[in-house]
Design an enzyme around this catalytic site. Structure first.
Site, PDB file in Angstrom:
ATOM      1  N   ARG A 234       0.881  -1.272   0.001  1.00 48.70           N
ATOM      2  CA  ARG A 234      -0.042  -0.002   0.112  1.00 48.70           C
ATOM      3  C   ARG A 234       1.072   1.138  -0.010  1.00 48.70           C
ATOM      4  O   ARG A 234       2.159   1.080   0.772  1.00 48.70           O
ATOM      5  CB  ARG A 234      -0.723   0.075   1.247  1.00 48.70           C
ATOM      6  CG  ARG A 234      -1.899  -1.055   1.180  1.00 48.70           C
ATOM      7  CD  ARG A 234      -3.017  -0.519   0.324  1.00 48.70           C
ATOM      8  NE  ARG A 234      -4.285  -1.536   0.308  1.00 48.70           N
ATOM      9  CZ  ARG A 234      -4.442  -2.629  -0.526  1.00 48.70           C
ATOM     10  NH1 ARG A 234      -3.400  -3.051  -1.374  1.00 48.70           N
ATOM     11  NH2 ARG A 234      -5.104  -3.523  -0.510  1.00 48.70           N
ATOM     12  N   GLU A 263      -4.099   7.309  -5.610  1.00 49.04           N
ATOM     13  CA  GLU A 263      -4.147   6.513  -6.724  1.00 49.04           C
ATOM     14  C   GLU A 263      -5.473   6.840  -7.539  1.00 49.04           C
ATOM     15  O   GLU A 263      -6.539   6.748  -6.863  1.00 49.04           O
ATOM     16  CB  GLU A 263      -3.999   5.004  -6.632  1.00 49.04           C
ATOM     17  CG  GLU A 263      -2.897   4.360  -5.716  1.00 49.04           C
ATOM     18  CD  GLU A 263      -2.526   3.154  -5.683  1.00 49.04           C
ATOM     19  OE1 GLU A 263      -3.735   2.349  -5.703  1.00 49.04           O
ATOM     20  OE2 GLU A 263      -1.709   2.593  -5.090  1.00 49.04           O
ATOM     21  N   HIS A 281      -0.649  -0.341  -9.799  1.00 47.69           N
ATOM     22  CA  HIS A 281      -1.348  -0.944  -8.989  1.00 47.69           C
ATOM     23  C   HIS A 281      -1.882  -2.030  -9.618  1.00 47.69           C
ATOM     24  O   HIS A 281      -3.185  -2.575  -9.835  1.00 47.69           O
ATOM     25  CB  HIS A 281      -2.723  -0.192  -8.280  1.00 47.69           C
ATOM     26  CG  HIS A 281      -2.877  -1.039  -6.997  1.00 47.69           C
ATOM     27  ND1 HIS A 281      -3.338  -0.569  -5.877  1.00 47.69           N
ATOM     28  CD2 HIS A 281      -2.795  -2.395  -6.550  1.00 47.69           C
ATOM     29  CE1 HIS A 281      -3.484  -1.152  -4.819  1.00 47.69           C
ATOM     30  NE2 HIS A 281      -3.422  -2.452  -5.301  1.00 47.69           N
TER      31      HIS A 281
HETATM   32  C1  8YV Z   1      -6.132  -5.136  -6.084  1.00 47.60           C
HETATM   33  C2  8YV Z   1      -4.999  -5.298  -3.697  1.00 47.60           C
HETATM   34  O1  8YV Z   1      -5.568  -5.075  -7.253  1.00 47.60           O
HETATM   35  O2  8YV Z   1      -6.124  -7.334  -3.175  1.00 47.60           O
HETATM   36  C3  8YV Z   1      -5.599  -6.248  -2.690  1.00 47.60           C
HETATM   37  O3  8YV Z   1      -5.780  -5.733  -1.520  1.00 47.60           O
HETATM   38  O4  8YV Z   1      -4.708  -4.409  -3.560  1.00 47.60           O
HETATM   39  C4  8YV Z   1      -5.356  -5.948  -5.245  1.00 47.60           C
HETATM   40  O5  8YV Z   1      -5.664  -7.239  -5.310  1.00 47.60           O
HETATM   41  C5  8YV Z   1      -6.586  -3.585  -5.788  1.00 47.60           C
HETATM   42  O6  8YV Z   1      -7.339  -3.615  -4.648  1.00 47.60           O
HETATM   43  C6  8YV Z   1      -7.102  -2.931  -6.979  1.00 47.60           C
HETATM   44  O7  8YV Z   1      -7.800  -1.749  -6.766  1.00 47.60           O
END
Ligand code: 8YV
Length: 316
Positions: A234, A263, A281
């Protein structure tokens, strides 16, 4: 009445997920509503299950508007946007989608690590711009194999990154809020010490308040001008302003970042550094993994209505 169970879906998922939910349940598609909160207040009372994503989350106010809610089935391995305390206080259980994305996220961490160390995205542009011919050999970069790999967060994804590191003959140490005595790798009790030791520091911990800006200016300075910072977790874990200043002043060697504090990001100085490789991401964004994540959401919803269980509840 259709006789189908009633659920609230906060946002669209992959088509096969949306279609399955629409076929098997009576779905309130909240994202289509001009005033989603007012609509929840009006129509959310009977919903036993809410389907959401880590991006959309589910806060206490939303939970309050669904008095019959029993389960939140979320898409994504992160769940920092779901108010777990508010859910637990009401006895609402939460599922997420771990495991199925571990390999793809770990693969991308290595893609970024190699790209940042060997400058492959700059090298690609160099060839395509004809500079190999007009300027000559590409500048030397830094070795990956045999170096020191520091991992912040030795969870499933951290471990998968470490496993891949064995193929690169890396020495490994980690820092985690909880030391893992069963792990063969040395635990550094402080992140600053880990950063001082490491050539590459890979952020693989959870997001949320507990890890906010853990990678501080002090940690970045400990990693130093030869060090490379990788983040597939993150953006909030890194003090991004401190990182940008360190890159600009040559106090940090480079970075490979799949996640940022905001983002999508505004265009900024971060985009101008040759020593930084950025991806939007996309850690879990392969067809195979996204299919598996969507399926796991459906499996959790179905399991709940079959026998009240969740296949992949968040850790207690
Ligand atoms: C996603 C992620 O790509 O699963 C998660 O926590 O960060 C990712 O798998 C992301 O949330 C896409 O916005």
């Amino acid at each position: 009445m259709s006789g189908k169970e009633f659920i609230v879906q906060f946002g669209p998922l992959d088509d096969f997920v949306n279609d399955y939910l629409a076929q098997h349940y009576e779905v309130l598609e909240l994202w289509r509503e001009p005033d989603p909160l007012a609509c929840l207040e009006r129509r959310g009372a009977a919903a036993k299950v809410a389907v959401t994503t880590v991006r959309r989350g589910c806060d206490a106010d939303v939970i309050r508007r669904m008095p019959a809610l029993q389960a939140i089935c979320s898409w994504g391995v992160g769940y920092e946007t779901i108010d777990v305390a508010a859910a637990s206080a009401r006895g609402v259980r939460v599922s997420y989608t771990p495991d199925v994305l571990t390999d793809c996220v770990a693969d991308l961490a290595w893609g970024l690590l190699i790209a940042a160390a060997r400058r492959t995205s700059i090298a690609d542009r160099y060839v395509k711009a004809g500079e190999w011919r007009s300027v000559g050999a590409f500048p030397l970069t830094t070795r990956v194999s045999g170096k020191r790999l520091g991992i912040l967060g030795l969870g499933r994804i951290g471990e998968a990154i470490v496993r891949r590191g064995q193929g690169f003959d890396m020495q490994v140490r980690y820092h985690d809020l909880r030391a893992r005595p069963e792990s063969p790798y040395a635990h550094e009790p402080t992140l600053v010490e880990l950063a001082r030791w490491a050539d590459f520091l890979v952020v693989a911990c959870q997001g949320g308040a507990a890890t906010h800006h853990l990678v501080s200016r002090e940690v970045i300075d400990a990693l130093g001008p030869e060090g490379i910072l990788i983040n597939i977790a993150r953006g909030t874990v890194i003090d991004q302003a401190a990182m940008i200043a360190a890159l600009a002043e040559g106090r940090l060697g480079g970075a490979g970042l799949d996640v940022l504090e905001k983002e999508p990001p505004e265009l900024s100085q971060l985009m101008s550094f040759d020593q930084v490789t950025l991806t939007p991401h996309v850690g879990s964004a392969t067809r195979e993994t996204r299919r598996a994540m969507g399926q796991l959401v459906l499996d959790n919803v179905d399991a709940f209505f079959r026998d009240g269980s969740l296949l992949t509840p968040i850790p207690a």
